[in-house]
Design a protein around this motif. Structure first.
Motif, PDB file in Angstrom:
ATOM      1  N   LEU A  20      16.504 117.054 -29.547  1.00  0.00           N
ATOM      2  CA  LEU A  20      15.874 115.904 -30.185  1.00  0.00           C
ATOM      3  C   LEU A  20      15.414 114.941 -29.096  1.00  0.00           C
ATOM      4  N   ASP A  21      14.117 114.677 -29.063  1.00  0.00           N
ATOM      5  CA  ASP A  21      13.535 113.765 -28.076  1.00  0.00           C
ATOM      6  C   ASP A  21      12.850 112.642 -28.836  1.00  0.00           C
ATOM      7  N   GLN A  22      13.340 111.410 -28.663  1.00  0.00           N
ATOM      8  CA  GLN A  22      12.796 110.278 -29.409  1.00  0.00           C
ATOM      9  C   GLN A  22      11.719 109.528 -28.639  1.00  0.00           C
ATOM     10  N   GLY A  23      11.509 109.895 -27.375  1.00  0.00           N
ATOM     11  CA  GLY A  23      10.396 109.326 -26.624  1.00  0.00           C
ATOM     12  C   GLY A  23      10.498 107.830 -26.383  1.00  0.00           C
ATOM     13  N   TYR A  24      11.717 107.316 -26.251  1.00  0.00           N
ATOM     14  CA  TYR A  24      11.903 105.897 -25.921  1.00  0.00           C
ATOM     15  C   TYR A  24      12.164 105.752 -24.419  1.00  0.00           C
ATOM     16  N   TYR A  25      11.679 104.636 -23.853  1.00  0.00           N
ATOM     17  CA  TYR A  25      11.854 104.354 -22.428  1.00  0.00           C
ATOM     18  C   TYR A  25      12.375 102.931 -22.263  1.00  0.00           C
ATOM     19  N   PRO A  26      13.321 102.709 -21.366  1.00  0.00           N
ATOM     20  CA  PRO A  26      13.901 101.368 -21.218  1.00  0.00           C
ATOM     21  C   PRO A  26      12.876 100.286 -20.924  1.00  0.00           C
ATOM     22  N   ASP A  27      11.836 100.629 -20.155  1.00  0.00           N
ATOM     23  CA  ASP A  27      10.852  99.615 -19.755  1.00  0.00           C
ATOM     24  C   ASP A  27       9.560  99.658 -20.560  1.00  0.00           C
ATOM     25  N   GLY A  28       9.262 100.784 -21.206  1.00  0.00           N
ATOM     26  CA  GLY A  28       7.997 100.901 -21.937  1.00  0.00           C
ATOM     27  C   GLY A  28       8.153 101.066 -23.429  1.00  0.00           C
ATOM     28  N   ILE A  29       9.379 101.194 -23.929  1.00  0.00           N
ATOM     29  CA  ILE A  29       9.714 101.427 -25.345  1.00  0.00           C
ATOM     30  C   ILE A  29       9.054 102.734 -25.802  1.00  0.00           C
ATOM     31  N   GLY A  34      18.721 123.723 -20.550  1.00  0.00           N
ATOM     32  CA  GLY A  34      18.830 124.966 -21.296  1.00  0.00           C
ATOM     33  C   GLY A  34      18.040 125.029 -22.581  1.00  0.00           C
ATOM     34  N   PHE A  35      17.200 124.045 -22.843  1.00  0.00           N
ATOM     35  CA  PHE A  35      16.387 124.049 -24.061  1.00  0.00           C
ATOM     36  C   PHE A  35      15.045 124.722 -23.801  1.00  0.00           C
ATOM     37  N   ASN A  36      14.518 125.395 -24.828  1.00  0.00           N
ATOM     38  CA  ASN A  36      13.170 125.966 -24.697  1.00  0.00           C
ATOM     39  C   ASN A  36      12.129 125.134 -25.426  1.00  0.00           C
ATOM     40  N   GLY A  37      12.546 123.965 -25.933  1.00  0.00           N
ATOM     41  CA  GLY A  37      11.599 123.093 -26.596  1.00  0.00           C
ATOM     42  C   GLY A  37      12.263 121.837 -27.116  1.00  0.00           C
ATOM     43  N   ALA A  38      11.468 121.036 -27.833  1.00  0.00           N
ATOM     44  CA  ALA A  38      11.957 119.764 -28.349  1.00  0.00           C
ATOM     45  C   ALA A  38      11.375 119.478 -29.721  1.00  0.00           C
ATOM     46  N   ARG A  39      12.194 118.888 -30.545  1.00  0.00           N
ATOM     47  CA  ARG A  39      11.710 118.274 -31.783  1.00  0.00           C
ATOM     48  C   ARG A  39      11.362 116.832 -31.437  1.00  0.00           C
ATOM     49  N   LEU A  40      10.087 116.495 -31.517  1.00  0.00           N
ATOM     50  CA  LEU A  40       9.606 115.169 -31.127  1.00  0.00           C
ATOM     51  C   LEU A  40       9.826 114.246 -32.313  1.00  0.00           C
ATOM     52  N   HIS A  41      10.860 113.422 -32.231  1.00  0.00           N
ATOM     53  CA  HIS A  41      11.484 112.830 -33.400  1.00  0.00           C
ATOM     54  C   HIS A  41      10.999 111.420 -33.718  1.00  0.00           C
ATOM     55  N   GLN A  42      10.460 111.263 -34.954  1.00  0.00           N
ATOM     56  CA  GLN A  42      10.094 109.960 -35.502  1.00  0.00           C
ATOM     57  C   GLN A  42       9.185 109.147 -34.576  1.00  0.00           C
ATOM     58  N   LYS A  43       8.304 109.876 -33.915  1.00  0.00           N
ATOM     59  CA  LYS A  43       7.287 109.254 -33.077  1.00  0.00           C
ATOM     60  C   LYS A  43       6.208 110.301 -32.839  1.00  0.00           C
ATOM     61  N   VAL A  44       4.959 109.894 -32.880  1.00  0.00           N
ATOM     62  CA  VAL A  44       3.865 110.796 -32.525  1.00  0.00           C
ATOM     63  C   VAL A  44       3.631 110.656 -31.024  1.00  0.00           C
ATOM     64  N   PHE A  45       3.999 111.700 -30.301  1.00  0.00           N
ATOM     65  CA  PHE A  45       3.879 111.647 -28.848  1.00  0.00           C
ATOM     66  C   PHE A  45       2.410 111.733 -28.431  1.00  0.00           C
ATOM     67  N   GLU A  46       2.089 111.099 -27.320  1.00  0.00           N
ATOM     68  CA  GLU A  46       0.706 111.109 -26.841  1.00  0.00           C
ATOM     69  C   GLU A  46       0.309 112.506 -26.376  1.00  0.00           C
ATOM     70  N   GLU A  47      -0.995 112.729 -26.326  1.00  0.00           N
ATOM     71  CA  GLU A  47      -1.504 114.060 -25.966  1.00  0.00           C
ATOM     72  C   GLU A  47      -1.105 114.479 -24.562  1.00  0.00           C
ATOM     73  N   ARG A  48      -0.884 113.544 -23.661  1.00  0.00           N
ATOM     74  CA  ARG A  48      -0.482 113.921 -22.314  1.00  0.00           C
ATOM     75  C   ARG A  48       0.881 114.620 -22.316  1.00  0.00           C
ATOM     76  N   TYR A  49       1.749 114.251 -23.250  1.00  0.00           N
ATOM     77  CA  TYR A  49       3.028 114.955 -23.361  1.00  0.00           C
ATOM     78  C   TYR A  49       2.773 116.413 -23.733  1.00  0.00           C
ATOM     79  N   TYR A  50       1.910 116.633 -24.724  1.00  0.00           N
ATOM     80  CA  TYR A  50       1.613 118.012 -25.123  1.00  0.00           C
ATOM     81  C   TYR A  50       0.970 118.793 -23.980  1.00  0.00           C
ATOM     82  N   TYR A  51       0.152 118.131 -23.183  1.00  0.00           N
ATOM     83  CA  TYR A  51      -0.443 118.789 -22.019  1.00  0.00           C
ATOM     84  C   TYR A  51       0.645 119.347 -21.105  1.00  0.00           C
TER      85      TYR A  51
END
Length: 601
Positions: free
Chosen positions: A320-329, A349-366
């Protein structure tokens, strides 16, 4: 990535006394549809809050400068914005000058926004241009008739954000003043890159890519701003080697099939990407529009309770990746930070992530495409009332923009529009779920849909459950399928919900084991009783993973979570991304289940 237009970037840099190299988030934000002719509008803007929402009456749309400065694309709640106002912001105004290069004359000019939370209205030189609803979806505005090449114009944006009204998405933004439980600091206004670009009037508007590995071909379906008898040329390359090249007339009826000989497949274990170039040419061969892109040849399908990648059973070890950052939220401080989060996940050891309760920017998908990391795309659906028809209408338009933007990314393998809709009621909710399911399938029939992570399921391809049982033996018992009984689920006794019909069964939230310094335990939390020693942590984690491995029908898991987020301290990394544990040992535990694992064959 391509460089900014030198002269325009220099002009803008001088205007704000900032060097081009100092622009925050200066990389091109749309890596699968990249043009050369663009200007990054990140950097210093002026702004004012408008808590009384009287700005239009006060003619703020005509303002040439507001009283405060903010660094875009960071939200005003964040440290990186230079503002750090963390109380509720119901309305605010942004302003900056935009200069249109003289050589953009005769082209369509677009003003692009990665994301603005939640509603915004755009003005140029005091004229209202367009409104947009949706705090997480990207959008473009054609400003051609409102600007003139070679001139400078005044851009003003009004933003409104009613997080507590129930009509909009908000994800994990807290509806109380202080962060609490699994809700965190709020996000208002611009939180992704803003940019302008010039496009030929007959240029390429969109491209849908389907990778057909069974027939060893790539199918491309273009759409154009204006149909013409110009020629679209598509070039597929492996490095410098041209694999396939096709031409077709620039028509929205066109479907181009490119054969892919000696095909190289994309997977997390071997994330090979082909380069794509799209050229729109006139009859003389002059290039009117050029876009650089890429794709990965891969196939996702489900059958008989099994999730398949490239026609082979594939066990998903997600985090589970919530995509929060201490300085950028919600906003990563840099492109490198996005890349690093994926590396951290793979190293654990993970082969992927559930991008949780946030639409991640396209650069992440890149970076997920490039590094080999499967993803589940999810909306920020929390805080909206899923039983409200206006909220449903707002969600439908936002979700459709999300799917269209991200559907070509090979790393994205599952759509998850909602999460834990446990407060649902009969009536509007099941109608919304069915509408979203069918609408998503119409836009992208190639991926399975997890209608509501953790229930309430109505119409779904993936049967997901959340189970935070901390004892491995009890977890194993709860995941046994018993004949004549419905398997473990989170919602029961609602007659309008779906029943399990053999879909791939995913425990897409588990674990969440807290680990924190003793002095933090009064104000922080994790699931279950906190382990007293590291060894106790490893033992508990291994017991849970072994329970999932032994469960006959489980085809994937998602561990909560990658990093701590504010007061929720159940990450395997700290909030600043430093490791909590012996990561080699953590990796060996999660990899007890190989990607090829299934108990159904």
């Amino acid at each position: 990535m391509k460089k900014l237009i030198t002269t325009a970037a220099l002009f803008l840099a001088l205007a704000f006394n900032v060097k081009a190299n100092d622009l925050p988030r200066k990389e091109y934000p749309r890596p699968q549809f990249e043009r050369e002719d663009w200007i990054n509008l990140n950097g210093t803007w002026t702004f004012d809050f408008d808590f009384g929402q009287s700005g239009v009456d006060r003619q703020l749309q005509n303002s040439e400068k507001f009283s405060k400065n903010i660094i875009v694309p960071f939200c005003p709640e964040s440290e990186l914005s230079g503002v750090k106002h963390t109380d509720f912001i119901n309305c605010m105004w942004y302003q900056r000058k935009i200069s249109i290069p003289a050589n953009w004359n005769g082209k369509k000019i677009f003003l692009n926004f990665g994301a603005v939370d939640y509603w915004c209205e755009i003005y140029i030189d005091g004229k209202k241009i367009q409104q947009h609803w949706g705090g997480s979806s990207s959008f473009a505005i054609d400003i051609t008739r409102f600007v003139q090449a070679g001139n400078t114009h005044n851009l003003v944006i009004q933003v409104k954000d009613d997080l507590r009204g129930g009509k909009q998405t908000g994800g994990k933004q807290c509806t109380n003043f202080f962060s609490g439980g699994c809700s965190y600091t709020r996000v208002t206004g611009i939180w992704q890159t803003v940019w302008m670009e010039a496009v030929a009037s007959e240029g390429l508007k969109d491209m849908v890519i389907r990778t057909d590995i069974d027939q060893k071909q790539l199918v491309a379906t273009p759409s154009f701003y204006k149909e013409s008898d110009n020629i679209l040329e598509i070039i597929l390359k492996d490095g410098d080697k041209v694999i396939s090249k096709k031409q077709a007339t620039c028509s929205n009826n066109t479907c181009i099939v490119l054969p892919v000989k000696n095909m190289k497949l994309w997977s997390p274990e071997s994330p090979f990407l082909y380069e794509l170039t799209y050229l729109v040419k006139d009859k003389s061969g002059k290039v009117l529009d050029k876009i650089e892109s890429y794709t990965g040849m891969r196939k996702i399908h489900i059958s008989d309770g099994i999730f398949y990648l490239n026609n082979q059973p594939y066990f998903q070890r997600l985090v589970l990746d919530q995509g929060y950052y201490p300085d950028g939220i919600w906003t990563a401080p840099s492109d490198e930070a996005l890349k690093n989060d994926i590396i951290l996940g793979k190293n654990a050891g993970f082969n992927g992530a559930r991008l949780h309760q946030k639409v991640f920017e396209e650069r992440y998908y890149y970076w997920a495409d490039k590094l080999g990391y499967i993803t589940w795309g999810e909306s920020a659906s929390w805080v909206m009332d899923v039983n409200d028809e206006i909220a449903a209408r707002n969600f439908i338009s936002e979700w459709s923009e999300i799917v269209v933007r991200d559907r070509n990314h090979p790393s994205l393998v599952t759509w998850t529009p909602f999460n834990e809709t446990w407060g649902s009621r009969d009536g509007s909710y099941p109608r919304l779920i069915r509408d979203i399911y069918h609408m998503t399938k119409a836009m992208d029939s190639t991926r399975p849909i997890n209608d509501a992570s953790g229930d309430d399921h109505v119409l779904t391809d993936i049967w997901s459950v959340h189970n935070y049982e901390q004892d491995g033996k009890r977890l194993s018992e709860q995941l046994i399928f018993k004949e004549g009984e419905e398997p473990y689920r989170n919602s029961r006794d609602k007659k309008y919900l779906a029943v399990y019909e053999g879909q791939p069964y995913m425990v897409d939230e588990f674990g969440g084991i807290g680990w924190m310094a003793p002095e933090e335990r009064k104000n922080s939390w994790g699931y279950g009783n906190l382990p007293q020693t590291e060894e106790e942590f490893y033992t508990r984690l291994q017991g849970q993973v072994e329970a999932l491995k032994g469960a006959k029908h489980v085809m994937g898991f998602c561990y909560t979570q990658l990093t701590d987020v504010e007061q929720e301290k159940n990450g395997i990394y700290y909030y600043d991304r430093t490791p909590k544990f012996d990561m080699k040992r953590i990796k060996s535990i999660f990899e007890l289940i190989p990607s090829s694992h299934t108990n159904l064959k």
